[in-house]
Design a protein around this motif. Sequence first.
Motif, PDB file in Angstrom:
ATOM      1  N   UNK A  69       0.823  -1.209   0.000  1.00  0.00           N
ATOM      2  CA  UNK A  69       0.000   0.000   0.000  1.00  0.00           C
ATOM      3  C   UNK A  69       0.856   1.257   0.000  1.00  0.00           C
ATOM      4  N   UNK A  70       0.255   2.327  -0.503  1.00  0.00           N
ATOM      5  CA  UNK A  70       0.931   3.627  -0.485  1.00  0.00           C
ATOM      6  C   UNK A  70      -0.103   4.718  -0.266  1.00  0.00           C
ATOM      7  N   UNK A  71       0.365   5.828   0.287  1.00  0.00           N
ATOM      8  CA  UNK A  71      -0.454   7.026   0.408  1.00  0.00           C
ATOM      9  C   UNK A  71       0.445   8.206   0.033  1.00  0.00           C
ATOM     10  N   UNK A  72      -0.076   9.061  -0.835  1.00  0.00           N
ATOM     11  CA  UNK A  72       0.657  10.253  -1.252  1.00  0.00           C
ATOM     12  C   UNK A  72       0.207  11.427  -0.411  1.00  0.00           C
ATOM     13  N   UNK A  73       1.154  12.240   0.028  1.00  0.00           N
ATOM     14  CA  UNK A  73       0.828  13.445   0.791  1.00  0.00           C
ATOM     15  C   UNK A  73       0.736  14.671  -0.105  1.00  0.00           C
ATOM     16  N   UNK A  74       1.286  14.581  -1.327  1.00  0.00           N
ATOM     17  CA  UNK A  74       1.284  15.747  -2.218  1.00  0.00           C
ATOM     18  C   UNK A  74       0.412  15.551  -3.457  1.00  0.00           C
ATOM     19  N   UNK A  75      -0.345  14.457  -3.488  1.00  0.00           N
ATOM     20  CA  UNK A  75      -1.271  14.232  -4.590  1.00  0.00           C
ATOM     21  C   UNK A  75      -0.676  13.532  -5.802  1.00  0.00           C
ATOM     22  N   UNK A  76       0.617  13.234  -5.779  1.00  0.00           N
ATOM     23  CA  UNK A  76       1.227  12.530  -6.900  1.00  0.00           C
ATOM     24  C   UNK A  76       1.814  11.214  -6.419  1.00  0.00           C
ATOM     25  N   UNK A  77       1.632  10.197  -7.240  1.00  0.00           N
ATOM     26  CA  UNK A  77       2.183   8.886  -6.922  1.00  0.00           C
ATOM     27  C   UNK A  77       3.337   8.588  -7.869  1.00  0.00           C
ATOM     28  N   UNK A  78       4.473   8.186  -7.319  1.00  0.00           N
ATOM     29  CA  UNK A  78       5.588   7.799  -8.182  1.00  0.00           C
ATOM     30  C   UNK A  78       5.270   6.499  -8.920  1.00  0.00           C
ATOM     31  N   UNK A  79       6.124   6.168  -9.868  1.00  0.00           N
ATOM     32  CA  UNK A  79       5.989   4.930 -10.631  1.00  0.00           C
ATOM     33  C   UNK A  79       7.294   4.155 -10.505  1.00  0.00           C
ATOM     34  N   UNK A  80       7.172   2.854 -10.347  1.00  0.00           N
ATOM     35  CA  UNK A  80       8.376   2.038 -10.351  1.00  0.00           C
ATOM     36  C   UNK A  80       8.451   1.100  -9.175  1.00  0.00           C
ATOM     37  N   UNK A  81       9.678   0.725  -8.875  1.00  0.00           N
ATOM     38  CA  UNK A  81       9.951  -0.251  -7.826  1.00  0.00           C
ATOM     39  C   UNK A  81      10.388   0.464  -6.551  1.00  0.00           C
ATOM     40  N   UNK A  82       9.860   0.001  -5.441  1.00  0.00           N
ATOM     41  CA  UNK A  82      10.199   0.538  -4.123  1.00  0.00           C
ATOM     42  C   UNK A  82      11.218  -0.398  -3.481  1.00  0.00           C
ATOM     43  N   UNK A  83      12.219   0.199  -2.835  1.00  0.00           N
ATOM     44  CA  UNK A  83      13.193  -0.597  -2.063  1.00  0.00           C
ATOM     45  C   UNK A  83      13.214  -0.072  -0.633  1.00  0.00           C
ATOM     46  N   UNK A  84      12.895  -0.958   0.305  1.00  0.00           N
ATOM     47  CA  UNK A  84      12.996  -0.611   1.717  1.00  0.00           C
ATOM     48  C   UNK A  84      14.462  -0.683   2.127  1.00  0.00           C
ATOM     49  N   UNK A  85      14.778  -0.099   3.266  1.00  0.00           N
ATOM     50  CA  UNK A  85      16.154  -0.090   3.763  1.00  0.00           C
ATOM     51  C   UNK A  85      16.669  -1.511   3.962  1.00  0.00           C
ATOM     52  N   UNK A  86      17.969  -1.646   3.895  1.00  0.00           N
ATOM     53  CA  UNK A  86      18.633  -2.932   4.034  1.00  0.00           C
ATOM     54  C   UNK A  86      18.238  -3.651   5.329  1.00  0.00           C
ATOM     55  N   UNK A  87      17.951  -2.913   6.382  1.00  0.00           N
ATOM     56  CA  UNK A  87      17.582  -3.505   7.662  1.00  0.00           C
ATOM     57  C   UNK A  87      16.389  -4.441   7.592  1.00  0.00           C
ATOM     58  N   UNK A  88      15.535  -4.267   6.568  1.00  0.00           N
ATOM     59  CA  UNK A  88      14.371  -5.141   6.441  1.00  0.00           C
ATOM     60  C   UNK A  88      14.756  -6.560   6.051  1.00  0.00           C
ATOM     61  N   UNK A  89      15.982  -6.763   5.629  1.00  0.00           N
ATOM     62  CA  UNK A  89      16.460  -8.099   5.323  1.00  0.00           C
ATOM     63  C   UNK A  89      17.140  -8.751   6.513  1.00  0.00           C
ATOM     64  N   UNK A  90      17.099  -8.087   7.653  1.00  0.00           N
ATOM     65  CA  UNK A  90      17.798  -8.589   8.845  1.00  0.00           C
ATOM     66  C   UNK A  90      17.224  -9.925   9.297  1.00  0.00           C
TER      67      UNK A  90
END
Length: 178
Positions: free
Chosen positions: A147-168
């Motif tokens: 899920x995503x929520x935009x605060x400025x009314x525009x949604x980016x396009x593409x792939x999201x990468x969470x910080x490396x720590x999420x692979x811990x």
Amino acid sequence: MTSDIEIRNETSDDIAAIAAVTIAAFRDLEISNQTEHVIIDALRAAEALALSLVAVVDGRVVGHIAFSPVTLSDGTRDWYGLGPVSVLPQVQRRGIGQALVREGLSRLRRMQARGCCLVGHPEYYRRFGFENCPQLVLEGVPPEVFFAVSFDGTLPRGTVAFREGFGAVGPSSCANEV
């Protein structure tokens, strides 16, 4: 119960309590690998916790929420990932998690963040404005739980990468103390 909740920034004195709350909150969830406390430790160690809030009731930490920067393949900046969010099982369903999410999103907006994304339960996060966004992808995650929520009314396009720590994985020093 939400009126009795104090939401504040974490302090170094809260670290063991945050680990204990997170371990307890995810202990019996089948969807969890029980590494959420390790993720928080890794994000903290990498100085990637842009926002780390605790919920305190009667002087006791009963909940926690973390936000960290994410990278978007289209180059959009100032987006954050929400998670993990944890509430002690014995005080769940009393508005603590909602209070943490609402306060966290409010603070992100004040930080001039452009948006936030997460992996989570559809029934829960839609109430905060999060939506499935086909133009955003988190590889390896089914789109119905991203899920995503935009605060400025525009949604980016593409792939999201969470910080490396999420692979811990594996034990953290903090988890061994609780």
